[in-house]
Design a protein around this motif. Structure first.
Motif, PDB file in Angstrom:
ATOM      1  N   GLN A 213       0.848  -1.204   0.000  1.00  0.00           N
ATOM      2  CA  GLN A 213       0.000   0.000   0.000  1.00  0.00           C
ATOM      3  C   GLN A 213       0.878   1.246   0.000  1.00  0.00           C
ATOM      4  OE1 GLN A 213      -2.726   0.121   3.256  1.00  0.00           O
ATOM      5  NE2 GLN A 213      -3.865   1.909   2.486  1.00  0.00           N
ATOM      6  N   LYS A 214       0.517   2.286  -0.821  1.00  0.00           N
ATOM      7  CA  LYS A 214       1.304   3.514  -0.940  1.00  0.00           C
ATOM      8  C   LYS A 214       0.445   4.724  -0.603  1.00  0.00           C
ATOM      9  CE  LYS A 214       4.376   1.705  -4.518  1.00  0.00           C
ATOM     10  NZ  LYS A 214       4.937   1.922  -5.871  1.00  0.00           N
ATOM     11  N   CYS A 215       1.180   5.794  -0.191  1.00  0.00           N
ATOM     12  CA  CYS A 215       0.509   7.064   0.139  1.00  0.00           C
ATOM     13  C   CYS A 215       0.055   7.728  -1.161  1.00  0.00           C
ATOM     14  CB  CYS A 215       1.454   7.984   0.909  1.00  0.00           C
ATOM     15  SG  CYS A 215       0.739   9.601   1.321  1.00  0.00           S
ATOM     16  N   LYS A 216      -1.181   8.270  -1.175  1.00  0.00           N
ATOM     17  CA  LYS A 216      -1.714   8.886  -2.385  1.00  0.00           C
ATOM     18  C   LYS A 216      -1.044  10.216  -2.680  1.00  0.00           C
ATOM     19  CE  LYS A 216      -6.267   6.726  -2.074  1.00  0.00           C
ATOM     20  NZ  LYS A 216      -7.733   6.945  -1.995  1.00  0.00           N
ATOM     21  N   ARG A 217      -0.438  10.858  -1.697  1.00  0.00           N
ATOM     22  CA  ARG A 217       0.184  12.160  -1.901  1.00  0.00           C
ATOM     23  C   ARG A 217       1.642  12.037  -2.348  1.00  0.00           C
ATOM     24  NH1 ARG A 217      -2.097  15.714   3.238  1.00  0.00           N
ATOM     25  NH2 ARG A 217      -4.346  15.513   2.732  1.00  0.00           N
ATOM     26  N   CYS A 218       2.459  11.305  -1.522  1.00  0.00           N
ATOM     27  CA  CYS A 218       3.904  11.236  -1.839  1.00  0.00           C
ATOM     28  C   CYS A 218       4.328   9.904  -2.434  1.00  0.00           C
ATOM     29  CB  CYS A 218       4.724  11.543  -0.587  1.00  0.00           C
ATOM     30  SG  CYS A 218       4.493  10.305   0.731  1.00  0.00           S
ATOM     31  N   LYS A 219       3.377   9.001  -2.554  1.00  0.00           N
ATOM     32  CA  LYS A 219       3.632   7.678  -3.135  1.00  0.00           C
ATOM     33  C   LYS A 219       4.639   6.848  -2.326  1.00  0.00           C
ATOM     34  CE  LYS A 219       0.928   8.804  -6.530  1.00  0.00           C
ATOM     35  NZ  LYS A 219      -0.428   8.231  -6.620  1.00  0.00           N
ATOM     36  N   ALA A 220       4.868   7.194  -1.081  1.00  0.00           N
ATOM     37  CA  ALA A 220       5.784   6.406  -0.238  1.00  0.00           C
ATOM     38  C   ALA A 220       5.048   5.194   0.311  1.00  0.00           C
ATOM     39  CB  ALA A 220       6.314   7.262   0.906  1.00  0.00           C
ATOM     40  N   PRO A 221       5.732   4.058   0.460  1.00  0.00           N
ATOM     41  CA  PRO A 221       5.074   2.861   1.011  1.00  0.00           C
ATOM     42  C   PRO A 221       4.712   3.071   2.473  1.00  0.00           C
ATOM     43  CG  PRO A 221       7.426   2.485   0.775  1.00  0.00           C
ATOM     44  CD  PRO A 221       7.161   3.806   0.124  1.00  0.00           C
ATOM     45  N   ILE A 222       3.528   2.576   2.825  1.00  0.00           N
ATOM     46  CA  ILE A 222       3.064   2.697   4.205  1.00  0.00           C
ATOM     47  C   ILE A 222       2.674   1.317   4.695  1.00  0.00           C
ATOM     48  CG2 ILE A 222       2.283   5.081   3.951  1.00  0.00           C
ATOM     49  CD1 ILE A 222      -0.530   4.027   3.495  1.00  0.00           C
ATOM     50  N   LYS A 223       2.669   1.171   6.016  1.00  0.00           N
ATOM     51  CA  LYS A 223       2.305  -0.102   6.616  1.00  0.00           C
ATOM     52  C   LYS A 223       0.797  -0.267   6.605  1.00  0.00           C
ATOM     53  CE  LYS A 223       6.272  -0.263   9.725  1.00  0.00           C
ATOM     54  NZ  LYS A 223       6.707  -0.380  11.126  1.00  0.00           N
ATOM     55  N   PRO A 224       0.357  -1.516   6.566  1.00  0.00           N
ATOM     56  CA  PRO A 224      -1.098  -1.742   6.622  1.00  0.00           C
ATOM     57  C   PRO A 224      -1.674  -1.203   7.936  1.00  0.00           C
ATOM     58  CG  PRO A 224       0.054  -3.729   5.897  1.00  0.00           C
ATOM     59  CD  PRO A 224       1.103  -2.769   6.342  1.00  0.00           C
ATOM     60  N   ASP A 225      -2.889  -0.774   7.888  1.00  0.00           N
ATOM     61  CA  ASP A 225      -3.622  -0.243   9.051  1.00  0.00           C
ATOM     62  C   ASP A 225      -3.012   1.048   9.594  1.00  0.00           C
ATOM     63  OD1 ASP A 225      -5.255  -2.468   8.821  1.00  0.00           O
ATOM     64  OD2 ASP A 225      -4.056  -3.644  10.253  1.00  0.00           O
ATOM     65  N   SER A 226      -2.119   1.738   8.800  1.00  0.00           N
ATOM     66  CA  SER A 226      -1.572   3.027   9.251  1.00  0.00           C
ATOM     67  C   SER A 226      -2.588   4.135   8.953  1.00  0.00           C
ATOM     68  CB  SER A 226      -0.249   3.323   8.526  1.00  0.00           C
ATOM     69  OG  SER A 226       0.712   2.347   8.857  1.00  0.00           O
ATOM     70  N   LYS A 227      -2.697   5.122   9.865  1.00  0.00           N
ATOM     71  CA  LYS A 227      -3.631   6.232   9.695  1.00  0.00           C
ATOM     72  C   LYS A 227      -2.943   7.466   9.137  1.00  0.00           C
ATOM     73  CE  LYS A 227      -6.763   4.737  13.373  1.00  0.00           C
ATOM     74  NZ  LYS A 227      -7.459   5.125  14.626  1.00  0.00           N
ATOM     75  N   PHE A 228      -1.623   7.598   9.302  1.00  0.00           N
ATOM     76  CA  PHE A 228      -0.868   8.735   8.787  1.00  0.00           C
ATOM     77  C   PHE A 228       0.366   8.223   8.063  1.00  0.00           C
ATOM     78  CE2 PHE A 228      -3.247  10.301  12.410  1.00  0.00           C
ATOM     79  CZ  PHE A 228      -3.828  11.462  11.920  1.00  0.00           C
ATOM     80  N   CYS A 229       0.831   8.938   7.038  1.00  0.00           N
ATOM     81  CA  CYS A 229       2.033   8.580   6.275  1.00  0.00           C
ATOM     82  C   CYS A 229       3.252   8.993   7.076  1.00  0.00           C
ATOM     83  CB  CYS A 229       2.005   9.273   4.912  1.00  0.00           C
ATOM     84  SG  CYS A 229       3.498   8.929   3.935  1.00  0.00           S
ATOM     85  N   THR A 230       4.177   8.114   7.204  1.00  0.00           N
ATOM     86  CA  THR A 230       5.395   8.410   7.959  1.00  0.00           C
ATOM     87  C   THR A 230       6.348   9.296   7.175  1.00  0.00           C
ATOM     88  OG1 THR A 230       6.390   6.365   7.104  1.00  0.00           O
ATOM     89  CG2 THR A 230       5.272   6.223   9.231  1.00  0.00           C
ATOM     90  N   ASN A 231       6.068   9.515   5.870  1.00  0.00           N
ATOM     91  CA  ASN A 231       6.963  10.323   5.045  1.00  0.00           C
ATOM     92  C   ASN A 231       6.499  11.777   4.977  1.00  0.00           C
ATOM     93  OD1 ASN A 231       9.143  10.840   3.227  1.00  0.00           O
ATOM     94  ND2 ASN A 231       7.709  10.689   1.512  1.00  0.00           N
ATOM     95  N   CYS A 232       5.189  11.973   4.627  1.00  0.00           N
ATOM     96  CA  CYS A 232       4.690  13.347   4.479  1.00  0.00           C
ATOM     97  C   CYS A 232       3.743  13.753   5.610  1.00  0.00           C
ATOM     98  CB  CYS A 232       3.994  13.514   3.130  1.00  0.00           C
ATOM     99  SG  CYS A 232       2.508  12.481   2.959  1.00  0.00           S
ATOM    100  N   GLY A 233       3.297  12.809   6.414  1.00  0.00           N
ATOM    101  CA  GLY A 233       2.417  13.103   7.539  1.00  0.00           C
ATOM    102  C   GLY A 233       0.961  13.254   7.159  1.00  0.00           C
TER     103      GLY A 233
END
Length: 238
Positions: A213-233
Motif C-alpha cells: 500500500q502507498k501514500c496517495k500524496r507522496c507515493k511512499a510505502p506505508i504499513k497496513p492499518d496506518s492512519k498517517f504517512c510516515t513520510n509526508c504526515g
C-alpha cells in the motif's frame, strides 16, 4: 706342519684354541688354497694368524667345501702345540654304518651290499682331485638295487592313510550340505520399504506476492492499518 681336515656345509662353525711353545703360523684354508700353499704358491686363506704363541676364536663356514686347519712352524727347532678343536656341523648326513670300497685307476669293481636296517641310504662316488695328476677323470658305473618290498606290500602300508583321508572328506561334504539346507530354511523375505524419494510430478504450491500500500500524496510505502504517512504526515484515507 700339522693339519686337521673336515668337509663342512655353509652355516657350520669351527671353534679353536691352542697354546704353542714357540711362535707359529696358524691358518684355515679350503682344499684349493691348501694345495696351493703346499706347492709354495701365494694363496689367500679364509683365516690366518702369523707369529703367534696362542690364540682362540670361532670361524663361521660360508661355503660348503673342505676346510683345513694348519699349524706351521717356520723355525728350525721343534714346537709343541696343545690345541682343542670343536665344530658344529649344519646339514651333515649321518654316515653311521657306512660301507666303503676304494677303487684304483684302471680297476673294475663289482659286488653287493645288504642294508642292515631301514632308513635313508645313499650311494655316492667321491673323487679327490688333489690325489690325481689328471685334470679330469671319467667314471662309469651301474647300480641296481632291490628294496625287498613288493608293490602289494607298499599298498597295504598306505591304504589306511587313504581311507582316513576319504572319510574326512566325506564328513566335510556332509557338514557343508546340512549347513546349506539350514540357511535356506531360516532365510526370510525382507518387506519392501516405501520410497521416500519425492515424485518428480508433484508441484510445490506458490503464494501470491503481498500487495504493497502507498501514500496517495507522496507515493511512499506505508504499513497496513496506518492512519498517517510516515513520510509526508498526510492522513491515510480509505
Amino acid at each position: 706342519y700339522w693339519t686337521e681336515w673336515w668337509y663342512l656345509r655353509s652355516g657350520s662353525e669351527i671353534q679353536y684354541e691352542f697354546n704353542a711353545s714357540g711362535q707359529i703360523d696358524f691358518f684355515i684354508a679350503d682344499g684349493y688354497d691348501f694345495y696351493d700353499w703346499e706347492q709354495e704358491g701365494s694363496p689367500t686363506f679364509s683365516w690366518s694368524e702369523t707369529n703367534v704363541n696362542q690364540s682362540s676364536g670361532t670361524f663361521v663356514v660360508g661355503i660348503s667345501q673342505d676346510y683345513y686347519i694348519v699349524w706351521y712352524n717356520e723355525g728350525v727347532s721343534s714346537v709343541n702345540v696343545d690345541f682343542t678343536i670343536n665344530y658344529t656341523a649344519t646339514g651333515v648326513i649321518n654316515f653311521t654304518g657306512i660301507y666303503t670300497q676304494e677303487v684304483q685307476e684302471g680297476i673294475t669293481l663289482s659286488g653287493s651290499y645288504s642294508v642292515p636296517s631301514s632308513g635313508n641310504w645313499y650311494f655316492f662316488i667321491y673323487f679327490d682331485p688333489m690325489l690325481s695328476p689328471e685334470e679330469s677323470t671319467t667314471i662309469t658305473f651301474d647300480v641296481t638295487y632291490n628294496t625287498g618290498v613288493t608293490s602289494q606290500e607298499r599298498w597295504f602300508d598306505i591304504q589306511w592313510i587313504l581311507i582316513i583321508v576319504l572319510v574326512v572328506v566325506i564328513i566335510i561334504l556332509l557338514a557343508a550340505v546340512v549347513a546349506r539346507r539350514g540357511q535356506k530354511k531360516l532365510k526370510l523375505k525382507t518387506p519392501e520399504q516405501p520410497s521416500t524419494k519425492p515424485s518428480p510430478y508433484k508441484k510445490t504450491p506458490t503464494t501470491a506476492p503481498e500487495k504493497v500500500q502507498k501514500c496517495k500524496r507522496c507515493k511512499a510505502p506505508i504499513k497496513p492499518d496506518s492512519k498517517f504517512c510516515t513520510n509526508c504526515g498526510g492522513k491515510i484515507e480509505g
